[in-house]
Design an enzyme around this catalytic site. Structure first.
Site, short mmCIF file in Angstrom:
data_model
loop_
_atom_site.label_atom_id
_atom_site.label_comp_id
_atom_site.label_asym_id
_atom_site.label_seq_id
_atom_site.Cartn_x
_atom_site.Cartn_y
_atom_site.Cartn_z
N HIS A 1 -9.93 4.10 -0.27
CA HIS A 1 -9.45 5.10 -1.23
C HIS A 1 -10.59 5.53 -2.16
CE1 HIS A 1 -5.24 5.04 -0.24
NE2 HIS A 1 -5.06 3.76 -0.55
N HIS B 1 -8.94 -1.74 2.11
CA HIS B 1 -7.96 -0.66 1.93
C HIS B 1 -8.25 0.12 0.65
CE1 HIS B 1 -3.67 0.91 2.08
NE2 HIS B 1 -3.99 1.14 0.82
N GLU B 2 -8.40 -0.62 -0.46
CA GLU B 2 -8.65 0.03 -1.74
C GLU B 2 -10.05 0.66 -1.78
OE1 GLU B 2 -6.24 0.50 -3.51
OE2 GLU B 2 -4.82 -1.07 -2.98
#
Length: 269
Positions: A62, A58-59
């Site tokens: 980003h 997820h990170e």
């Protein structure tokens, strides 16, 4: 020398590789039942390691999107190595989400990698950076639940089936919560570039409390019921019934003892 550093900045870290290894080994233990009498512990390790792996991805999403949008500093900070220890808020990104998974079976969205927004031009790019994380959670949910919606569960051991279902539940809850347009969450980050500067300045002080406010609302029975109705509706679309997620959580809570599954297992509810 510069090339070597750049390769190191993009290479998966030993920490992430270790997490994937724990997920693989514990998944094998759940599938084979080699930990006789301790299947719940294997499910716990599989789900927690899988959940942390999904948070890293997820990170990473980003950071990777920010990199291609012009913020090269994400590589220098180690965000592209998938190492959770590199996050600016390791407590919010990893520790608290894992605690809430253990406490209540909610995929709590975490924060965050630091993005130098001043290096990025264009509102659409800013929106895409914020959306990349929860979209990755959705993709992870689709992968984990693929055996269900592809109808390939024949012969899959029940504990492994339930572990996959529970991990999918966490991904779906995280994706929904992340897309809530509340300051501090990715959903607000998606729409923030399109809001007036004055409005953004007014809500900025509330950003640190957005996640707490959303979590507080989930304690309201009526809100909680609506939220999980939406979650279960999405899971049913993926072929996962409440029976699957219920027993997944029962196995996950290994400290309560090994659950005894009734003979009507496998029925989607």
């Amino acid at each position: 020398m510069t090339t070597a550093i750049r390769r190191a900045d993009r290479r998966p870290s030993p920490v992430f590789i270790a997490l994937v290894a724990v997920m693989a080994v514990s998944g094998w233990a759940v599938w084979t039942g080699r930990l006789s009498g301790n299947t719940g512990l294997a499910v716990f390790l599989f789900v927690v390691s899988g959940w942390i792996v999904s948070l890293c991805l997820h990170e990473y999403a980003h950071a990777r999107t920010a990199l291609h949008s012009g913020d090269l500093s994400v590589a220098e900070r180690g965000y592209l190595t998938l190492n959770p220890l590199k996050y600016t808020h390791a407590l919010l990104s990893i520790v608290l989400p894992v605690i809430f998974v253990i406490m209540g079976g909610i995929g709590l969205p975490g924060g965050a990698v630091y993005i130098d927004r001043g290096r990025i031009q264009g509102r659409l790019r800013h929106s895409l950076i914020s959306a990349a994380g929860p979209l990755t959670s959705i993709l992870f949910a689709l992968v984990v639940s693929a055996p269900f919606w592809l109808h390939r569960m024949d012969g899959v051991p029940e504990p492994f089936r339930y572990a996959l279902a529970y991990l999918a539940l966490l991904q779906v809850t995280a994706a929904i919560l992340n897309f809530v347009p509340v300051p501090g969450l990715d959903g607000y980050g998606v729409i923030e570039p399109w809001l007036s500067p004055g409005f953004r300045r007014q809500v900025e002080p509330f950003a640190p409390f957005g996640l707490l406010a959303v979590f507080g609302l989930l304690w309201v029975p009526e809100v909680n019921a609506v939220f999980f109705d939406a979650v279960n509706t999405l899971l049913r679309g993926l072929g996962i019934g409440r029976w699957d997620t219920y027993w997944g959580q029962e196995f996950f809570r290994f400290w309560r003892g090994e659950p005894q599954i009734p003979p009507v297992s496998g029925v989607g509810i």
